[in-house]
Write an enzyme that holds these catalytic residues in place. Structure first.
Site, mmCIF file in Angstrom:
data_model
loop_
_atom_site.group_PDB
_atom_site.id
_atom_site.type_symbol
_atom_site.label_atom_id
_atom_site.label_comp_id
_atom_site.label_asym_id
_atom_site.label_seq_id
_atom_site.Cartn_x
_atom_site.Cartn_y
_atom_site.Cartn_z
ATOM 1 N N ASP A 110 0.887 -1.151 0.000
ATOM 2 C CA ASP A 110 0.000 0.000 0.000
ATOM 3 C C ASP A 110 0.941 1.221 0.000
ATOM 4 O O ASP A 110 2.147 1.088 0.245
ATOM 5 C CB ASP A 110 -0.868 -0.035 1.260
ATOM 6 C CG ASP A 110 -1.706 1.208 1.418
ATOM 7 O OD1 ASP A 110 -2.296 1.658 0.423
ATOM 8 O OD2 ASP A 110 -1.762 1.753 2.557
ATOM 9 N N LEU A 111 0.430 2.396 -0.308
ATOM 10 C CA LEU A 111 1.301 3.587 -0.366
ATOM 11 C C LEU A 111 1.139 4.490 0.865
ATOM 12 O O LEU A 111 2.041 4.627 1.691
ATOM 13 C CB LEU A 111 0.987 4.371 -1.651
ATOM 14 C CG LEU A 111 1.675 5.717 -1.808
ATOM 15 C CD1 LEU A 111 3.181 5.569 -1.947
ATOM 16 C CD2 LEU A 111 1.123 6.444 -3.039
ATOM 17 N N ASP A 112 -0.056 5.095 0.933
ATOM 18 C CA ASP A 112 -0.312 6.088 1.986
ATOM 19 C C ASP A 112 -0.258 5.435 3.363
ATOM 20 O O ASP A 112 -1.036 4.533 3.650
ATOM 21 C CB ASP A 112 -1.703 6.712 1.783
ATOM 22 C CG ASP A 112 -1.816 7.421 0.436
ATOM 23 O OD1 ASP A 112 -1.119 8.406 0.240
ATOM 24 O OD2 ASP A 112 -2.615 6.970 -0.418
ATOM 25 N N THR B 220 1.513 10.137 3.706
ATOM 26 C CA THR B 220 0.587 11.035 3.016
ATOM 27 C C THR B 220 -0.808 11.009 3.627
ATOM 28 O O THR B 220 -1.634 11.866 3.293
ATOM 29 C CB THR B 220 0.499 10.663 1.521
ATOM 30 O OG1 THR B 220 0.623 9.261 1.431
ATOM 31 C CG2 THR B 220 1.577 11.348 0.714
ATOM 32 N N LYS C 111 -8.929 5.728 5.595
ATOM 33 C CA LYS C 111 -7.677 5.140 5.117
ATOM 34 C C LYS C 111 -7.950 3.967 4.184
ATOM 35 O O LYS C 111 -8.722 3.067 4.518
ATOM 36 C CB LYS C 111 -6.808 4.694 6.301
ATOM 37 C CG LYS C 111 -6.221 5.872 7.060
ATOM 38 C CD LYS C 111 -5.258 5.422 8.139
ATOM 39 C CE LYS C 111 -4.690 6.638 8.866
ATOM 40 N NZ LYS C 111 -3.886 6.268 10.024
ATOM 41 N N SER D 176 -2.152 0.477 -4.359
ATOM 42 C CA SER D 176 -2.745 1.625 -3.671
ATOM 43 C C SER D 176 -3.977 2.106 -4.428
ATOM 44 O O SER D 176 -3.983 2.126 -5.657
ATOM 45 C CB SER D 176 -1.727 2.774 -3.616
ATOM 46 O OG SER D 176 -2.371 3.977 -3.273
ATOM 47 N N ALA D 177 -4.991 2.530 -3.676
ATOM 48 C CA ALA D 177 -6.200 3.072 -4.290
ATOM 49 C C ALA D 177 -5.973 4.478 -4.837
ATOM 50 O O ALA D 177 -6.833 5.041 -5.514
ATOM 51 C CB ALA D 177 -7.319 3.107 -3.255
ATOM 52 N N LYS E 280 -10.831 -1.548 -1.794
ATOM 53 C CA LYS E 280 -10.607 -2.288 -0.551
ATOM 54 C C LYS E 280 -11.841 -2.084 0.328
ATOM 55 O O LYS E 280 -12.391 -0.979 0.307
ATOM 56 C CB LYS E 280 -9.361 -1.736 0.162
ATOM 57 C CG LYS E 280 -8.078 -1.870 -0.678
ATOM 58 C CD LYS E 280 -6.930 -1.060 -0.094
ATOM 59 C CE LYS E 280 -5.731 -1.065 -1.031
ATOM 60 N NZ LYS E 280 -4.598 -0.267 -0.551
ATOM 61 N N GLU F 278 -0.038 -3.199 4.737
ATOM 62 C CA GLU F 278 -1.121 -2.215 4.852
ATOM 63 C C GLU F 278 -1.132 -1.500 6.196
ATOM 64 O O GLU F 278 -0.664 -2.062 7.194
ATOM 65 C CB GLU F 278 -2.463 -2.954 4.754
ATOM 66 C CG GLU F 278 -3.046 -3.019 3.364
ATOM 67 C CD GLU F 278 -3.571 -1.674 2.883
ATOM 68 O OE1 GLU F 278 -3.651 -0.724 3.691
ATOM 69 O OE2 GLU F 278 -3.906 -1.571 1.693
ATOM 70 N N ASP F 279 -1.699 -0.297 6.212
ATOM 71 C CA ASP F 279 -1.888 0.410 7.481
ATOM 72 C C ASP F 279 -3.366 0.589 7.789
ATOM 73 O O ASP F 279 -3.707 1.240 8.776
ATOM 74 C CB ASP F 279 -1.218 1.791 7.441
ATOM 75 C CG ASP F 279 -1.925 2.723 6.492
ATOM 76 O OD1 ASP F 279 -2.317 2.270 5.382
ATOM 77 O OD2 ASP F 279 -2.132 3.897 6.839
HETATM 78 C C1 G6P Z 1 -5.435 5.720 -0.473
HETATM 79 C C2 G6P Z 1 -5.632 6.555 0.781
HETATM 80 C C3 G6P Z 1 -7.022 7.122 0.844
HETATM 81 C C4 G6P Z 1 -7.354 7.850 -0.451
HETATM 82 C C5 G6P Z 1 -7.226 6.892 -1.640
HETATM 83 C C6 G6P Z 1 -7.491 7.585 -2.981
HETATM 84 O O1 G6P Z 1 -6.101 4.523 -0.332
HETATM 85 O O2 G6P Z 1 -5.382 5.777 1.935
HETATM 86 O O3 G6P Z 1 -7.105 8.005 1.929
HETATM 87 O O4 G6P Z 1 -8.669 8.375 -0.422
HETATM 88 O O5 G6P Z 1 -5.896 6.376 -1.654
HETATM 89 O O6 G6P Z 1 -6.482 8.509 -3.222
HETATM 90 P P1 G6P Z 1 -6.483 9.640 -4.343
HETATM 91 O O7 G6P Z 1 -5.086 10.200 -4.268
HETATM 92 O O8 G6P Z 1 -6.751 8.961 -5.660
HETATM 93 O O9 G6P Z 1 -7.539 10.606 -3.994
HETATM 94 MG MG MG Z 2 -2.754 3.225 3.540
#
Ligand code: G6P
Ligand code: MG
Length: 219
Positions: free
Chosen positions: A8-10, A16, A44, A115-116, A146, A170-171
């Site tokens: 996952d990224l954020d 972020t 999240k 990552s989403a 997710k 993942e977090d």
């Molecule tokens: C991640 C973050 C979410 C965010 C989603 C979409 O999953 O944890 O908080 O809403 O990405 O991100 P974006 O940058 O496309 O709005």
């Molecule tokens: Mg995350």
């Protein structure tokens, strides 16, 4: 055998999550909804439009806005978010992450982004880690967010590696559920004990290739 690690990224690679929250908080307060850090846990791992729905439902005002107005709100949030992330530097990589990428690469373990976030590729570039990734899932092409397993299954498919040989990191609660639903070994960073991550760490500094190798087991 562990053959791939899907990140996952954020909140896993970089923090972020705090910028997403800042941008949502600003938008929500403009329409009279006040958000706190605890509420942020629910956002999240959740896509942009789904996050907006959670916020508007919380404020009991989802139906007061047309679909077009909601699109505009999501765009506004993304605009504010992009302002916040444009200064990100490699210094904002979370502890231990760069070393983990190097060790995984040197040991022939594949690396994927699951990552989403549609801003994912931009953030990887800003952090100067894009070259470590064997594949990046495009969230715009997915049907389900997710906790559905689609994003992790797609990452494994893009790598050509069986789910059973993948580790997901993942977090978020939604993210751990997604990894488990994909039949993968789930590593949780700072996640609650009761959601059953297979390996739980408090900080990314505990994420070493040795600990992944020693804890990994087929699901
Ligand atoms: C991640 C973050 C979410 C965010 C989603 C979409 O999953 O944890 O908080 O809403 O990405 O991100 P974006 O940058 O496309 O709005
Ligand atoms: Mg995350």
């Amino acid at each position: 055998m562990m053959k791939a690690v899907l990140f996952d990224l954020d909140g896993v690679i970089t923090d972020t999550a705090k910028y997403h929250f800042k941008a949502w908080k600003h938008l929500a307060s403009a329409i009279g909804i006040s958000l706190d850090e605890q509420f942020n846990e629910r956002l999240k791992g959740v896509s942009r439009m789904d996050s907006l729905k959670i916020i508007l439902d919380y404020g009991n005002c989802f139906d007061q806005f047309t679909a077009l107005e909601r699109e505009k709100m999501a765009e506004q949030k993304n605009y504010a978010y992009k302002q916040l992330i444009q200064e990100i530097t490699p210094n904002e990589l979370l502890p231990g992450i760069r070393k983990l990428f190097v060790d995984l690469r040197d040991n022939g373990i594949k690396i994927a982004l699951a990552s989403a976030s549609k801003n994912g590729p931009y953030i990887l570039e800003r952090l100067k880690i894009d070259s470590f990734f064997d594949t990046v899932v495009d969230p715009a092409k997915l049907r389900n967010g997710k906790p559905d397993p689609e994003i992790f299954l797609t990452a494994a498919e893009q790598l050509g590696i069986d789910s059973k040989e993948c580790v997901g990191i993942e977090d978020s609660v939604a993210g751990i559920k997604s990894i488990h639903a994909a039949g993968m070994f789930a590593v949780g960073i700072g996640v609650p004990e009761n959601i059953g991550a297979d390996l739980r760490v408090v900080s990314t500094s505990e994420l070493t290739i040795e600990s992944l190798f020693s804890h990994f087991k087929h699901q």
